[in-house]
Design an enzyme around this catalytic site. Sequence first.
Site, PDB file in Angstrom:
ATOM      1  N   ASP A 141       2.836  -9.305  -5.087  1.00 35.20           N
ATOM      2  CA  ASP A 141       3.278  -8.248  -4.171  1.00 35.20           C
ATOM      3  C   ASP A 141       3.294  -8.762  -2.727  1.00 35.20           C
ATOM      4  O   ASP A 141       2.312  -9.316  -2.233  1.00 35.20           O
ATOM      5  CB  ASP A 141       2.322  -7.062  -4.302  1.00 35.20           C
ATOM      6  CG  ASP A 141       2.836  -5.809  -3.614  1.00 35.20           C
ATOM      7  OD1 ASP A 141       3.322  -5.914  -2.467  1.00 35.20           O
ATOM      8  OD2 ASP A 141       2.723  -4.718  -4.190  1.00 35.20           O
ATOM      9  N   SER A 150       7.583  -4.110  -3.440  1.00 37.01           N
ATOM     10  CA  SER A 150       6.775  -3.286  -4.331  1.00 37.01           C
ATOM     11  C   SER A 150       7.578  -2.069  -4.801  1.00 37.01           C
ATOM     12  O   SER A 150       8.662  -2.203  -5.354  1.00 37.01           O
ATOM     13  CB  SER A 150       5.479  -2.883  -3.618  1.00 37.01           C
ATOM     14  OG  SER A 150       4.538  -2.377  -4.524  1.00 37.01           O
TER      15      SER A 150
END
Length: 592
Positions: free
Chosen positions: A461, A350
């Site tokens: 993610d 991320s």
Amino acid sequence: MQVLRDSRVFGVLDDVLLNDLADVLQLQEVPGGSLVVREGDTADSMFFVVSGRLRVSRRMADGSVLLYNEIRLGESVGEVGLILRQPRTADVTAVRDSTLAVLHRGHFEALLERHALALNRVFSQAIFDHLRHKSQLVERHQAQSFVVIPLNEGANAAEVARGLVAAFAQSGRTHHLTPGAERDRQAHEGQGGGKDRFDELEEQFDFLVYETDAGTDAAGAAWTRRAFRQADQVIFVAAAGTSTERGVLEQQLFQEPGFAMKRKHLAVLYSAITTRPDPTHAWRAGRELERVYPIRSGHGGDHARLARFLRGCAVGVVLGGGGARGFAHLGVLRALAEAGIEIDLIGGNSMGALIGAQYACDLSLDAIRDRTRDFATGGERLTLPLISLVSGRRVKRDLQAMFGETQVDGLWRPFFAAACNLTKGGTTVQETGPLWRAVLASNSPAGLFPPVVHEGNLLVDGAILENVPVDAMRMRLGTPLEKRRGNGTIIAIDVDVREEMGVDPSLTRLSVRHTLKGFFRKPENPTPGIADILYRAGHIGGLNQRAHTVAQSDHYLEPPVANFSLMAYKRADEIIEVGYRHAIEAISSWKP
């Protein structure tokens, strides 16, 4: 006798028994690459390593070879099979020219009649240590040896060898064996002999670097084979822009006994002014290599990084996700630089992937701050919520502009980005392909952004499973032989705050009306919105993995960033300073 006395197990025996044992041991010279023990054979002996090094391995049904531990100077092997009369459980091969002291069953049984109690005690201890994977050795000096071999005539193996010698010299006594000097010595001494000299060198130095050239004359070929047999690790050298196909020398070495037992690396040499190396995956095709290292000519830092990987003391930094709190990573990176801690491999998830990718591109910390802040505040359009709440087009466009055509494996410093693979239900570590796509997948929270489609897989993610991907770092920092602690150092930086997500206890259900009121009245227990719920759902795995993250890290940093919101991008400098202060305090307590 010295080998027996240096053994933690057999060294406890009195001199009478040690002498009796030494008298019946039979010395056996084993050329590098020779098979010492074959899996399934009858175990009728055990042996001690007097000089050299052995490798334990198993050959699978498909022909592949699994490499296990090394057996080093002074260690013994075969006690269990000798006592229990079991078949050999694995192959044992000489990694380099070795001398063994062999104890055959008949001699063992004769000794047992004279020294029953003492021998039973030490052999029971040896079996116990074997089952516990505990070393039998008192610490004893043994040099690490490396051979540098050019894949073709244009490859400057001499430069890589000199670079390694200079890097190793910073950590210990280093000796450089050059092909010209060794060929002259070999001609003077004859083809036999010389092994004792190598043993002496191993006692005198900490690192031995064997340099070879691409010469095809008999003396050059003989020296190359000899150096190859003596080395624990092989560093092939290729010139950038040349053919990635196997050359004649490489094919000849492939046929050498024990080739599969060696740890193998490839250094690709570029000119000093090259801005970006070529992707490394083409060099990996058809080769079993631990790593491919792009190296700039005359760039000491690149050679030093190669040396740290070879020695098993490289540093890997893992950056976790956490929105604007991820700016704390820049403070930690600044503190590491000021402490003189070189980062050899960086990975993240991320926000950590976004910052780590730019760091791997050799951007300054100030430039990373400015670019990241501009990127994060660029906004995104809502879309028809059939796949996600926002379209993700702006994010994709800006990442493509940020990283251009750069490939993940086309960087001087290795980098990876983690993502959750919804298709396969696991973590996908992205270390090839476009850099922008790897960062995009790692920055696409499920539900908020559309998944990134790659080879039929849906990537989002990675925090769903692991927000700070230490397992991926451990696999890449360690050697393929031992994915464990001790192979390099992992520094994990976790900026994901464990916040309570609750509501007013009087509520029985969440409603749109109540949530809208919260936007204006700021109640004590605000109702979470869809973005909050999706973010927490997307990070729940990482939060539950925190204990594992700490356990797998050598150093775990958790900067105190709870007072900053996920969207506090305008407070970047404050967050960076918090990360810096936290890291400075932590680093002061670390061992050098």
